[in-house]
Write a protein that holds these residues in place. Structure first.
Motif, PDB file in Angstrom:
ATOM      1  N   ILE A   1       0.849  -1.196   0.000  1.00 20.77           N
ATOM      2  CA  ILE A   1       0.000   0.000   0.000  1.00 20.77           C
ATOM      3  C   ILE A   1       0.883   1.245   0.000  1.00 20.77           C
ATOM      4  N   PRO A   2       0.726   2.133  -0.983  1.00 25.29           N
ATOM      5  CA  PRO A   2       1.621   3.288  -1.065  1.00 25.29           C
ATOM      6  C   PRO A   2       1.264   4.416  -0.113  1.00 25.29           C
ATOM      7  N   GLY A   3       0.135   4.325   0.565  1.00 24.26           N
ATOM      8  CA  GLY A   3      -0.344   5.397   1.443  1.00 24.26           C
ATOM      9  C   GLY A   3      -1.835   5.561   1.268  1.00 24.26           C
ATOM     10  N   LEU A   4      -2.368   6.641   1.772  1.00 25.10           N
ATOM     11  CA  LEU A   4      -3.794   6.895   1.622  1.00 25.10           C
ATOM     12  C   LEU A   4      -4.158   7.071   0.153  1.00 25.10           C
ATOM     13  N   THR A   5      -5.382   6.700  -0.190  1.00 23.91           N
ATOM     14  CA  THR A   5      -5.892   6.877  -1.546  1.00 23.91           C
ATOM     15  C   THR A   5      -6.605   8.222  -1.637  1.00 23.91           C
ATOM     16  N   TRP A   6      -6.143   9.057  -2.571  1.00 21.14           N
ATOM     17  CA  TRP A   6      -6.714  10.395  -2.728  1.00 21.14           C
ATOM     18  C   TRP A   6      -7.437  10.498  -4.062  1.00 21.14           C
ATOM     19  N   PRO A   7      -8.620  11.089  -4.073  1.00 14.65           N
ATOM     20  CA  PRO A   7      -9.355  11.239  -5.329  1.00 14.65           C
ATOM     21  C   PRO A   7      -8.717  12.267  -6.244  1.00 14.65           C
ATOM     22  N   THR A   8      -8.938  12.092  -7.531  1.00 12.90           N
ATOM     23  CA  THR A   8      -8.566  13.117  -8.513  1.00 12.90           C
ATOM     24  C   THR A   8      -9.785  13.914  -8.951  1.00 12.90           C
ATOM     25  N   ILE A   9     -10.990  13.355  -8.714  1.00 10.77           N
ATOM     26  CA  ILE A   9     -12.241  14.034  -9.049  1.00 10.77           C
ATOM     27  C   ILE A   9     -13.196  13.869  -7.861  1.00 10.77           C
ATOM     28  N   THR A  10     -13.793  14.976  -7.413  1.00 11.11           N
ATOM     29  CA  THR A  10     -14.852  14.899  -6.411  1.00 11.11           C
ATOM     30  C   THR A  10     -16.093  15.611  -6.935  1.00 11.11           C
ATOM     31  N   PHE A  11     -17.222  15.304  -6.326  1.00 12.10           N
ATOM     32  CA  PHE A  11     -18.488  15.904  -6.748  1.00 12.10           C
ATOM     33  C   PHE A  11     -19.349  16.098  -5.510  1.00 12.10           C
ATOM     34  N   ALA A  12     -20.316  17.009  -5.599  1.00  9.81           N
ATOM     35  CA  ALA A  12     -21.175  17.315  -4.455  1.00  9.81           C
ATOM     36  C   ALA A  12     -22.328  16.320  -4.334  1.00  9.81           C
ATOM     37  N   ASP A  13     -23.189  16.272  -5.342  1.00 13.01           N
ATOM     38  CA  ASP A  13     -24.396  15.448  -5.268  1.00 13.01           C
ATOM     39  C   ASP A  13     -24.417  14.311  -6.285  1.00 13.01           C
ATOM     40  N   ARG A  14     -24.085  14.610  -7.532  1.00 12.94           N
ATOM     41  CA  ARG A  14     -24.081  13.556  -8.534  1.00 12.94           C
ATOM     42  C   ARG A  14     -23.290  14.010  -9.751  1.00 12.94           C
ATOM     43  N   MET A  15     -22.838  13.040 -10.515  1.00 13.06           N
ATOM     44  CA  MET A  15     -22.167  13.301 -11.777  1.00 13.06           C
ATOM     45  C   MET A  15     -22.431  12.114 -12.684  1.00 13.06           C
ATOM     46  N   SER A  16     -22.211  12.318 -13.970  1.00 14.89           N
ATOM     47  CA  SER A  16     -22.352  11.232 -14.931  1.00 14.89           C
ATOM     48  C   SER A  16     -21.075  11.100 -15.734  1.00 14.89           C
ATOM     49  N   LEU A  17     -20.688   9.866 -15.975  1.00 19.35           N
ATOM     50  CA  LEU A  17     -19.620   9.545 -16.916  1.00 19.35           C
ATOM     51  C   LEU A  17     -20.243   8.849 -18.118  1.00 19.35           C
ATOM     52  N   TRP A  18     -19.623   9.039 -19.252  1.00 21.94           N
ATOM     53  CA  TRP A  18     -20.052   8.327 -20.458  1.00 21.94           C
ATOM     54  C   TRP A  18     -18.889   7.455 -20.913  1.00 21.94           C
ATOM     55  N   LEU A  19     -19.081   6.160 -20.809  1.00 24.47           N
ATOM     56  CA  LEU A  19     -18.086   5.202 -21.299  1.00 24.47           C
ATOM     57  C   LEU A  19     -18.506   4.820 -22.712  1.00 24.47           C
ATOM     58  N   GLY A  20     -18.155   5.693 -23.651  1.00 27.60           N
ATOM     59  CA  GLY A  20     -18.709   5.571 -24.993  1.00 27.60           C
ATOM     60  C   GLY A  20     -20.178   5.967 -24.934  1.00 27.60           C
ATOM     61  N   LYS A  21     -21.072   5.051 -25.287  1.00 28.97           N
ATOM     62  CA  LYS A  21     -22.507   5.325 -25.257  1.00 28.97           C
ATOM     63  C   LYS A  21     -23.155   4.920 -23.931  1.00 28.97           C
ATOM     64  N   LEU A  22     -22.384   4.365 -23.014  1.00 32.32           N
ATOM     65  CA  LEU A  22     -22.935   3.870 -21.751  1.00 32.32           C
ATOM     66  C   LEU A  22     -22.923   4.972 -20.697  1.00 32.32           C
ATOM     67  N   GLN A  23     -24.096   5.303 -20.181  1.00 30.88           N
ATOM     68  CA  GLN A  23     -24.219   6.304 -19.119  1.00 30.88           C
ATOM     69  C   GLN A  23     -24.004   5.641 -17.762  1.00 30.88           C
ATOM     70  N   VAL A  24     -23.126   6.261 -16.964  1.00 32.82           N
ATOM     71  CA  VAL A  24     -22.851   5.790 -15.601  1.00 32.82           C
ATOM     72  C   VAL A  24     -23.087   6.962 -14.655  1.00 32.82           C
ATOM     73  N   ASP A  25     -24.095   6.857 -13.814  1.00 35.61           N
ATOM     74  CA  ASP A  25     -24.412   7.905 -12.844  1.00 35.61           C
ATOM     75  C   ASP A  25     -23.747   7.580 -11.512  1.00 35.61           C
ATOM     76  N   ILE A  26     -23.064   8.568 -10.957  1.00 34.07           N
ATOM     77  CA  ILE A  26     -22.361   8.427  -9.678  1.00 34.07           C
ATOM     78  C   ILE A  26     -23.016   9.411  -8.715  1.00 34.07           C
ATOM     79  N   ILE A  27     -23.618   8.896  -7.653  1.00 31.64           N
ATOM     80  CA  ILE A  27     -24.563   9.676  -6.849  1.00 31.64           C
ATOM     81  C   ILE A  27     -24.198   9.597  -5.367  1.00 31.64           C
ATOM     82  N   HIS A  28     -24.064  10.767  -4.738  1.00 29.56           N
ATOM     83  CA  HIS A  28     -23.958  10.822  -3.276  1.00 29.56           C
ATOM     84  C   HIS A  28     -25.379  10.679  -2.743  1.00 29.56           C
ATOM     85  N   ALA A  29     -25.714   9.474  -2.317  1.00 28.20           N
ATOM     86  CA  ALA A  29     -27.105   9.153  -2.006  1.00 28.20           C
ATOM     87  C   ALA A  29     -27.572   9.774  -0.694  1.00 28.20           C
TER      88      ALA A  29
END
Length: 317
Positions: free
Chosen positions: A131-159
């Motif tokens: 383990i190299p140390g703590l894992t730190w994010p490169t992207i954060t979001f407040a409530d929700r965000m979407s990624l598009w993996l090509g045509k595939l929608q992926v919603d990432i939600i702080h529930a």
């Protein structure tokens, strides 16, 4: 005689299952050990929860490579706990994504949590020295965000608050496939040492409202079909309600934490005692429920030292 601390006595290897949930989604599960979700998009792979060490992440990659050779570009952290995040470097992702609230928890208590969980779960930290140390994010979001993996929608939600204050789910709307993190467990005891008991049911309702056809819980088998998904959500909610109701009654009656713990064990053992890590979780779960019932909204930080002190106090004859 006191029980062995947390999961230190659990050294048996678990059988891994790698199952397909929908066209683009897979689940890596292992008999109640922490799960990892996999989304295979048109041009890249997204991983949900990273295991505890890079070596354990490499085991997940072995299974991913049986279904795709696409690059693993994204790791999403459902929350900050060490067993979920410290293996992220093993995937060599371009981006690590989490909610802003999860990053706040890493800043506040990530180092203490690392030492605490390493002490609790020695088997899950295979090759901890990698383990190299703590894992730190490169992207954060407040409530929700979407990624598009090509045509595939992926919603990432702080529930909402539940298992922690930063709980994040990953949702594939076209396939109605959900990765819940530890907001939902199946046949495994919810760990609630950093929980918000009063908020958790409302957060679970948000998951219900998605009407998922498949769900990967934080621990336990992947759930297929609306009935199985509801069973997982309802079971988690029932455990939390039964535990908090028992502990809050004790707190209101002026019982000590030890008295509250003993009563909660008697109340919950018959229904939930066969769930994975029941005896591990209960001291932590009762401690947090007792604090919340006494009005402490922000969970106290668990340290390796506090863990042992609490366990010794509650598990003594």
């Amino acid at each position: 005689m006191a029980r062995a601390f947390a999961s230190q006595a659990d050294m048996a290897e678990k059988k891994i299952t790698f199952s397909r949930l929908s066209e683009h989604a897979y689940a890596f599960t292992a008999e109640g050990d922490p799960n990892t979700g996999i989304v295979v998009g048109d041009d890249a792979v997204l991983v949900v929860d990273a295991q505890a060490t890079p070596k354990m992440a490499h085991k997940v990659i072995e299974y991913i490579r049986t279904v795709t050779d696409k690059p693993i570009k994204y790791v999403v952290l459902s929350h900050y706990h060490a067993v979920r995040v410290l293996g992220a470097s093993g995937f060599a992702p371009q981006h690590i994504i989490c909610s802003e609230a999860t990053r706040e928890m890493i800043v506040e208590r990530g180092a203490q949590d690392y030492k605490s969980e390493l002490q609790r779960f020695p088997r899950l930290f295979d090759a901890a020295e990698t383990i190299p140390g703590l894992t730190w994010p490169t992207i954060t979001f407040a409530d929700r965000m979407s990624l598009w993996l090509g045509k595939l929608q992926v919603d990432i939600i702080h529930a909402g608050r539940g298992h922690t204050k930063g709980d994040t789910i990953v949702w594939l709307p076209e396939e109605r496939t959900l990765f819940s993190g530890d907001l939902v467990e199946y046949g495994a005891t919810p760990y609630a040492g950093d929980a918000h008991y009063k908020d958790w049911p409302e957060t679970l309702q948000k998951l219900r409202d998605l009407k998922a056809l498949a769900l990967v819980p934080g621990r336990g088998d992947a759930l297929m079909g609306e009935g199985a998904v509801e069973e997982g959500i309802a079971g988690t909610q029932a455990f939390l309600g039964d535990l908090y109701n028992a502990v809050s009654r004790s707190a209101e009656a002026g019982d000590s934490l030890k008295q509250a713990y003993d009563k909660a064990m008697v109340a919950l053992q018959p229904r939930y005692g066969n769930w994975v890590i029941f005896e591990h979780c209960m001291p932590f779960d009762v401690s947090r429920a007792y604090d919340e019932a006494k009005g402490l909204d922000h969970p106290r930080i668990w340290t390796a030292e506090r863990d042992i002190e609490m366990w010794s106090a509650l598990e003594k004859a």
